[in-house]
Design an enzyme around this catalytic site. Structure first.
Site, PDB file in Angstrom:
ATOM      1  N   GLY A  14       0.796  -1.222   0.000  1.00  0.00           N
ATOM      2  CA  GLY A  14       0.000   0.000   0.000  1.00  0.00           C
ATOM      3  C   GLY A  14       0.829   1.272   0.000  1.00  0.00           C
ATOM      4  O   GLY A  14       0.451   2.277  -0.614  1.00  0.00           O
ATOM      5  N   ASN A  15       1.997   1.240   0.682  1.00  0.00           N
ATOM      6  CA  ASN A  15       2.798   2.474   0.794  1.00  0.00           C
ATOM      7  C   ASN A  15       3.415   2.893  -0.535  1.00  0.00           C
ATOM      8  O   ASN A  15       3.904   4.012  -0.662  1.00  0.00           O
ATOM      9  CB  ASN A  15       3.884   2.324   1.874  1.00  0.00           C
ATOM     10  N   LYS A 132     -11.874 -10.432   6.297  1.00  0.00           N
ATOM     11  CA  LYS A 132     -11.097  -9.308   5.758  1.00  0.00           C
ATOM     12  C   LYS A 132     -11.905  -8.005   5.826  1.00  0.00           C
ATOM     13  O   LYS A 132     -12.910  -7.847   5.131  1.00  0.00           O
ATOM     14  CB  LYS A 132     -10.732  -9.627   4.301  1.00  0.00           C
ATOM     15  N   LYS A 218      -3.214 -10.033  -1.685  1.00  0.00           N
ATOM     16  CA  LYS A 218      -2.342  -9.760  -2.838  1.00  0.00           C
ATOM     17  C   LYS A 218      -1.004 -10.495  -2.761  1.00  0.00           C
ATOM     18  O   LYS A 218      -0.403 -10.799  -3.788  1.00  0.00           O
ATOM     19  CB  LYS A 218      -2.121  -8.254  -3.018  1.00  0.00           C
ATOM     20  N   LYS A 280       2.277 -12.609   3.737  1.00  0.00           N
ATOM     21  CA  LYS A 280       3.562 -12.421   3.051  1.00  0.00           C
ATOM     22  C   LYS A 280       4.470 -13.614   3.322  1.00  0.00           C
ATOM     23  O   LYS A 280       5.111 -14.147   2.415  1.00  0.00           O
ATOM     24  CB  LYS A 280       4.246 -11.133   3.527  1.00  0.00           C
TER      25      LYS A 280
HETATM   26  P1  ADP Z   1       1.195  -4.006   2.584  1.00  0.00           P
HETATM   27  O1  ADP Z   1       0.293  -2.953   2.047  1.00  0.00           O
HETATM   28  O2  ADP Z   1       2.635  -3.759   2.224  1.00  0.00           O
HETATM   29  O3  ADP Z   1       0.729  -5.402   2.285  1.00  0.00           O
HETATM   30  P2  ADP Z   1       0.507  -4.562   5.350  1.00  0.00           P
HETATM   31  O4  ADP Z   1       0.072  -3.509   6.325  1.00  0.00           O
HETATM   32  O5  ADP Z   1      -0.507  -5.535   4.867  1.00  0.00           O
HETATM   33  O6  ADP Z   1       1.198  -3.781   4.168  1.00  0.00           O
HETATM   34  O7  ADP Z   1       1.708  -5.393   5.977  1.00  0.00           O
HETATM   35  C1  ADP Z   1       2.854  -4.742   6.526  1.00  0.00           C
HETATM   36  C2  ADP Z   1       2.672  -4.545   8.029  1.00  0.00           C
HETATM   37  O8  ADP Z   1       2.737  -5.796   8.716  1.00  0.00           O
HETATM   38  C3  ADP Z   1       3.741  -3.714   8.711  1.00  0.00           C
HETATM   39  O9  ADP Z   1       3.515  -2.335   8.593  1.00  0.00           O
HETATM   40  C4  ADP Z   1       3.654  -4.208  10.157  1.00  0.00           C
HETATM   41  O10 ADP Z   1       2.950  -3.272  10.938  1.00  0.00           O
HETATM   42  C5  ADP Z   1       2.845  -5.485  10.092  1.00  0.00           C
HETATM   43  N1  ADP Z   1       3.406  -6.629  10.794  1.00  0.00           N
HETATM   44  C6  ADP Z   1       2.662  -7.521  11.503  1.00  0.00           C
HETATM   45  N2  ADP Z   1       3.419  -8.472  12.046  1.00  0.00           N
HETATM   46  C7  ADP Z   1       4.700  -8.208  11.659  1.00  0.00           C
HETATM   47  C8  ADP Z   1       5.946  -8.859  11.911  1.00  0.00           C
HETATM   48  N3  ADP Z   1       6.019  -9.971  12.643  1.00  0.00           N
HETATM   49  N4  ADP Z   1       7.068  -8.318  11.351  1.00  0.00           N
HETATM   50  C9  ADP Z   1       6.974  -7.198  10.595  1.00  0.00           C
HETATM   51  N5  ADP Z   1       5.829  -6.535  10.340  1.00  0.00           N
HETATM   52  C10 ADP Z   1       4.683  -7.029  10.873  1.00  0.00           C
HETATM   53 MG    MG Z   2      -1.172  -6.150   2.986  1.00  0.00          MG
END
Ligand code: ADP
Ligand code: MG
Length: 318
Positions: A14-15, A132, A218, A280
């Site tokens: 998203g960023n 979700k 995604k 992820k």
């Molecule tokens: P994106 O849009 O890149 O998919 P998400 O918000 O879905 O972003 O996923 C990234 C987020 O996952 C990070 O900003 C962090 O806050 C969160 N997160 C949750 N658990 C973890 C972890 N164990 N290590 C790193 N980040 C984590």
């Molecule tokens: Mg995400």
């Protein structure tokens, strides 16, 4: 013909499109995308052949608000159609800015977005348990009002934030446009954007497909895309340096080169938040198990190093 082994699937978080503190005007999103595509152009200039995919959370949220608020003037569209809208919108922005950037660098290349359907299983357990969150927050009154016209919606309370719709997040099985994507990627020239927002979720219906009210993660869709194009690298770009244990706690610890077995154990321990880091990590595990060489979860700004396996949390090697 391209050596398939050298393809990298890059999943933009998203960023890459919107920062947390921004309202989400078209100009803001376009500017962020320009910054992102400049980074991608660097790796393309360095000779990498990338396939791009991206999230769509804030954009589909905004689309749903538009449809809800305008429901008296124009009939709202179902969720799969909203997904298609955002694929087109984001594909357009990425396509145009990446083409421009490459042209400026005297590396004219076609950039093409594929409206992508992703097959899910009608019997996926996710359909019985929507998880979700999607779209705007409602007050209790708004939620009740909405529920009157849309009895099918599942709306839950998020403590302290209000009421929000939740939808199923089924597992992606197959990319319907897989063959077309493979052909485009295989020409070695075209830069392809596919599976935006995890793809438009469809199920088998008769001899064809039908869209469903769901959202595919995604990152899991990115793994399916990587498999379709025979990518040897999957690079998931987000807003953190990589994967942490005890994330957000005083003793949080960055993990830079875990094994698949270690990652699986951490998933079992519940180290990763569902809906953000867990998918992820699951995507990384699947990618390597399915024969991928290098999978990386890294910060967007580290894309260049991440592709070389020199930044982020990486599994395998190139
Ligand atoms: P994106 O849009 O890149 O998919 P998400 O918000 O879905 O972003 O996923 C990234 C987020 O996952 C990070 O900003 C962090 O806050 C969160 N997160 C949750 N658990 C973890 C972890 N164990 N290590 C790193 N980040 C984590
Ligand atoms: Mg995400």
């Amino acid at each position: 013909m391209l050596d398939r082994k050298s393809v990298t699937v890059v999943a933009l978080g998203g960023n890459a499109i919107l920062q947390h503190d921004e309202r989400g005007t078209f100009d803001q999103q376009y500017k962020n995308i320009k910054d992102t595509t400049a980074r991608l152009a660097d790796v393309i200039e360095a000779g990498q052949h990338i396939v791009i995919t991206h999230g769509n959370g804030p954009q589909i949220g905004a689309t749903l608000i538009r449809h809800e608020m305008a429901r008296k003037a124009v009939p709202p569209l179902p969720l799969d159609a909203c997904g298609a809208e955002t694929q087109g919108l984001l594909g357009y922005m990425i396509q145009q800015s990446l083409e421009d950037e490459l042209y400026r660098r005297s590396m004219k290349r076609p950039v093409v977005t594929i409206v992508t359907q992703v097959l899910v299983d009608k019997n996926d357990p996710a359909f019985r348990k929507p998880t979700k969150p999607i779209g705007p927050f409602y007050t209790r009154e708004q939620a009740d009002e909405l529920q009157k016209t849309r009895k099918d919606l599942v709306i839950v309370e998020e403590k302290g934030k209000g009421f929000r719709r939740v939808v199923p997040s089924p597992d992606p099985k197959l990319i319907v446009e897989g063959e077309a994507i493979r052909t485009l990627v295989g020409d070695g020239v075209t830069i392809t954007i596919a599976c935006g927002g995890g793809g438009i979720p469809v199920v088998n219906e008769g001899a064809g497909f039908a869209g469903v009210e769901a959202v595919i993660d995604k990152d899991l869709a990115a793994e399916r895309l990587a498999s379709v194009v025979g990518a040897d690298r999957l690079v998931i770009l987000t807003d953190v340096q990589g994967v942490f244990l005890n994330y957000g706690k005083p003793d949080q610890k960055f993990i830079d080169h875990p094994s698949i077995d270690e990652l699986e154990e951490y998933v079992r321990q519940g180290q990763f938040a569902k809906g953000s880091m867990e998918p992820k990590v699951r995507a990384v595990i699947r990618f390597i198990r399915n024969g991928g060489k290098l999978a990386v979860i890294a910060h967007l700004r580290d894309v260049h190093l991440a592709l070389e396996g020199k930044a982020g949390t990486r599994v395998g090697s190139i």
